[in-house]
Design an enzyme around this catalytic site. Structure first.
Site, mmCIF file in Angstrom:
data_model
loop_
_atom_site.group_PDB
_atom_site.id
_atom_site.type_symbol
_atom_site.label_atom_id
_atom_site.label_comp_id
_atom_site.label_asym_id
_atom_site.label_seq_id
_atom_site.Cartn_x
_atom_site.Cartn_y
_atom_site.Cartn_z
ATOM 1 N N LYS A 276 -41.112 -139.346 23.868
ATOM 2 C CA LYS A 276 -40.867 -138.698 22.580
ATOM 3 C C LYS A 276 -40.941 -139.742 21.472
ATOM 4 O O LYS A 276 -40.746 -140.933 21.723
ATOM 5 C CB LYS A 276 -39.460 -138.085 22.566
ATOM 6 C CG LYS A 276 -39.316 -136.819 23.394
ATOM 7 C CD LYS A 276 -37.922 -136.234 23.242
ATOM 8 C CE LYS A 276 -37.743 -134.996 24.106
ATOM 9 N NZ LYS A 276 -38.630 -133.876 23.758
ATOM 10 N N ARG A 350 -38.188 -127.571 32.897
ATOM 11 C CA ARG A 350 -38.738 -126.530 33.766
ATOM 12 C C ARG A 350 -38.960 -127.070 35.178
ATOM 13 O O ARG A 350 -38.925 -126.311 36.142
ATOM 14 C CB ARG A 350 -40.025 -125.956 33.155
ATOM 15 C CG ARG A 350 -41.131 -126.962 32.985
ATOM 16 C CD ARG A 350 -42.215 -126.498 32.015
ATOM 17 N NE ARG A 350 -41.762 -126.572 30.618
ATOM 18 C CZ ARG A 350 -42.510 -126.229 29.576
ATOM 19 N NH1 ARG A 350 -43.737 -125.769 29.755
ATOM 20 N NH2 ARG A 350 -42.030 -126.322 28.347
HETATM 21 N N1 BES Z 1 -35.538 -130.930 25.708
HETATM 22 C C1 BES Z 1 -36.820 -130.672 25.191
HETATM 23 C C2 BES Z 1 -36.856 -129.474 24.262
HETATM 24 C C3 BES Z 1 -36.145 -129.631 22.932
HETATM 25 C C4 BES Z 1 -36.838 -130.130 21.841
HETATM 26 C C5 BES Z 1 -34.856 -129.202 22.771
HETATM 27 C C6 BES Z 1 -36.190 -130.227 20.615
HETATM 28 C C7 BES Z 1 -34.218 -129.292 21.544
HETATM 29 C C8 BES Z 1 -34.889 -129.817 20.469
HETATM 30 C C9 BES Z 1 -37.813 -130.395 26.317
HETATM 31 O O1 BES Z 1 -37.595 -131.087 27.491
HETATM 32 C C10 BES Z 1 -39.160 -130.763 25.824
HETATM 33 O O2 BES Z 1 -39.364 -131.925 25.595
HETATM 34 N N2 BES Z 1 -40.037 -129.784 25.663
HETATM 35 C C11 BES Z 1 -41.333 -130.010 25.182
HETATM 36 C C12 BES Z 1 -42.281 -129.202 26.031
HETATM 37 C C13 BES Z 1 -43.726 -129.560 25.819
HETATM 38 C C14 BES Z 1 -44.006 -130.967 26.318
HETATM 39 C C15 BES Z 1 -44.587 -128.560 26.567
HETATM 40 C C16 BES Z 1 -41.400 -129.585 23.719
HETATM 41 O O3 BES Z 1 -40.752 -128.616 23.339
HETATM 42 O O4 BES Z 1 -42.059 -130.264 22.951
HETATM 43 MN MN MN Z 2 -38.536 -132.982 27.463
#
Ligand code: BES
Ligand code: MN
Ligand code: ZN
Length: 494
Positions: A276, A350
């Site tokens: 991230k 997931r």
């Molecule tokens: N934990 C995150 C989702 C999230 C993002 C929660 C911002 C709260 C605030 C999750 O694990 C994630 O990183 N999801 C990705 C999925 C993508 C890579 C398909 C996302 O939402 O960008």
């Molecule tokens: Mn994630």
């Protein structure tokens, strides 16, 4: 804050402030008239001047100058009777408790009219407690603002023994549910260096011991033996071991239906190798909010002992980049045997849920609800107001919506038609862990659907509601504890 129900008169009670709830169009009710005459017409003067109209959440304070024992009366507006519902009561109660706290007083008492409904009492108790929530474990000195501002007691005043007895149930439930929500908030707010998967499992064991739930924890060796390969894959980049936590409430009699609550417990989500960006990454300490909600709800269920067989499952892991971490393109085999192509290591929630949902089938549940901070996309769709709800069973979806309506934990259904399955097809494995970049929340659920087979299932994407909520008097913008009250309501109404 201590909450007590007492038989007594608001004119006699020794307290820092008597609270008088007032309906906008009912400025002549018995309590108001009694209070006004005890205060020698001060309330009427205020109303005549138009300084207070009973609008929802409006407040006014009056000084009693010895006319009654309490030195203050605080008026709190409930708004119009035609618009009054449990959420309005919660908001007003949260407003009042904070107002009293900010005055710096330690005790308040509220005369309860006999017509008050149980849900209002329970809601008022929950909101009063939850509105005062603070997370200060890591502060060695109290900041000046709140120094000596501790509202210590709330007394509900009634006029008879039977009214007192009637109030006991909603008051106790309100306290128990507020405590469960507070536990969830504390866990979610806890920094990841103070809450590892191992520590989360220890917390679950403590909750089980104190409430009479059964708790089983799978450590890394057990997970390997049982084949939780996807959970292990996500954790393999971290020095912290994963844990799988099973909490169980068994009711009297063995003919009860089984419901399973599943929580995503990523104690920190860096994204892994699909790292991230730095800004806001600290918020990913909250990425176990689904697990926190399940643990908070299980604590309440352990205490209230509903007539239903309930499992609380938590898959807990860190998601870290390292030389041992999973890499984009890797293929892993989930608990149930399906293979997954990991195209983005940041879609890790997931992955760990795939194992948890696969494990769930053996309980032959009549309903499974998972809570997960799964996608940023749900925030684009629904903001910090509602969780996205997606599932495979209309009846279960209805139950979840009803529970959310009652507790005002908003849920909004998104479609999960088969048409979306195409998006998570892999060319080299059974399924891939990302979609095509559109409808991210649905893609996440379409992936989970492949593993939630053999039982009715609803997925709640709580990425927008687990923290960052605004505009409520009893929910802070840090961890909200979203889901605890909803899950308890769902189980109790089952
Ligand atoms: N934990 C995150 C989702 C999230 C993002 C929660 C911002 C709260 C605030 C999750 O694990 C994630 O990183 N999801 C990705 C999925 C993508 C890579 C398909 C996302 O939402 O960008
Ligand atoms: Mn994630
Ligand atoms: Zn995550």
């Amino acid at each position: 804050m201590n909450i007590a129900v007492e038989i007594g008169d608001f004119r006699q009670i020794q307290t820092d402030a008597v609270i008088i709830p007032i309906l906008e169009e009912d400025l002549h009710n018995d309590l108001l008239l009694a209070a006004d005459s005890a205060l020698e017409g001060r309330i009427q003067s205020l109303l005549n001047l138009g300084d207070f109209k009973g609008k929802h959440k409006s407040t006014a304070v009056l000084y009693t100058n010895g006319t009654i024992n309490a030195p203050r009366v605080i008026l709190i507006g409930l708004g119009k009777f035609s618009e009054l519902d449990t959420e309005k009561v919660r908001q007003a109660a949260g407003q009042t408790a904070k107002y009293a706290r900010d005055l710096g007083i330690t005790s308040i008492a509220v005369p309860i009219p006999p017509e008050a409904q149980d849900e209002w009492i329970q809601g008022a108790v929950e909101a009063s407690l939850l509105s005062l929530y603070e997370f200060k474990q890591h502060q060695t000195v109290d900041d000046d603002d709140n120094e000596n501002k501790k509202l210590e007691s709330l007394t509900l005043l009634v006029s008879s023994d039977s009214e007192k007895t009637t109030l006991e149930r909603p008051v106790n439930r309100g306290q128990t549910i507020a405590n469960g929500t507070t536990l969830a908030r504390d866990l979610s707010n806890q920094p990841s260096n103070h809450l590892t998967p191992t520590q989360l499992a220890q917390k679950a064991e403590e909750v089980a011991t104190s409430t009479g739930l059964k708790c089983t924890v799978f450590d890394k060796a057990t997970l390997e033996e049982k084949g939780f390969r996807t959970l292990l894959a996500v954790s393999q980049g971290s020095a912290e071991e994963p844990r799988f936590i099973i909490l169980e409430h068994t009711p009297e009699g063995d003919d009860k239906e089984t419901v399973v609550l599943v929580g995503k417990g990523i104690t920190f989500d860096t994204g892994g190798i699909s790292l991230k960006s730095g800004s806001g990454m600290h918020e990913m300490k909250h990425d176990m909010s689904g697990a926190a909600a399940v643990l908070g709800a299980m604590q309440v269920i352990g205490i209230l002992k509903p007539n239903l067989h309930v499992f609380g499952l938590i898959a807990a892991s860190e998601n870290m980049p390292s030389s041992t971490a999973i890499k984009p393109g890797d293929v892993v085999t989930s608990y149930g045997g399906k293979t997954i192509e990991i195209l983005n290591t940041d879609a890790e929630g997931r992955l760990i849920l795939a194992d948890a949902l696969g494990w769930t089938a053996q309980y032959e549940p009549k309903g499974v609800v998972d809570l997960a901070t799964l996608t940023g996309a749900v925030i684009s769709a629904l903001g910090h107001i509602a969780a996205g709800a997606l599932g495979t069973d209309d009846a279960l979806m209805e139950k979840v919506k009803k529970a959310g309506d009652k507790t005002h934990e908003r849920v909004w259904e998104l479609p999960l038609w088969d048409d979306y399955d195409e998006g998570v097809k892999s060319t080299i494995a059974d399924v891939r862990n990302i979609g095509d970049g559109t409808s991210g929340t649905i893609a996440g659920a379409a992936f989970l659907k492949k593993f939630a087979e053999g039982y009715p299932w609803v997925h709640l994407d709580i990425a927008g509601t687990a923290w960052g909520m605004k505009g409520s008097t009893y929910i802070p913008d840090s961890a909200s504890g979203y889901g605890v009250r909803l899950l308890v309501q769902l189980v109790e109404d089952w």
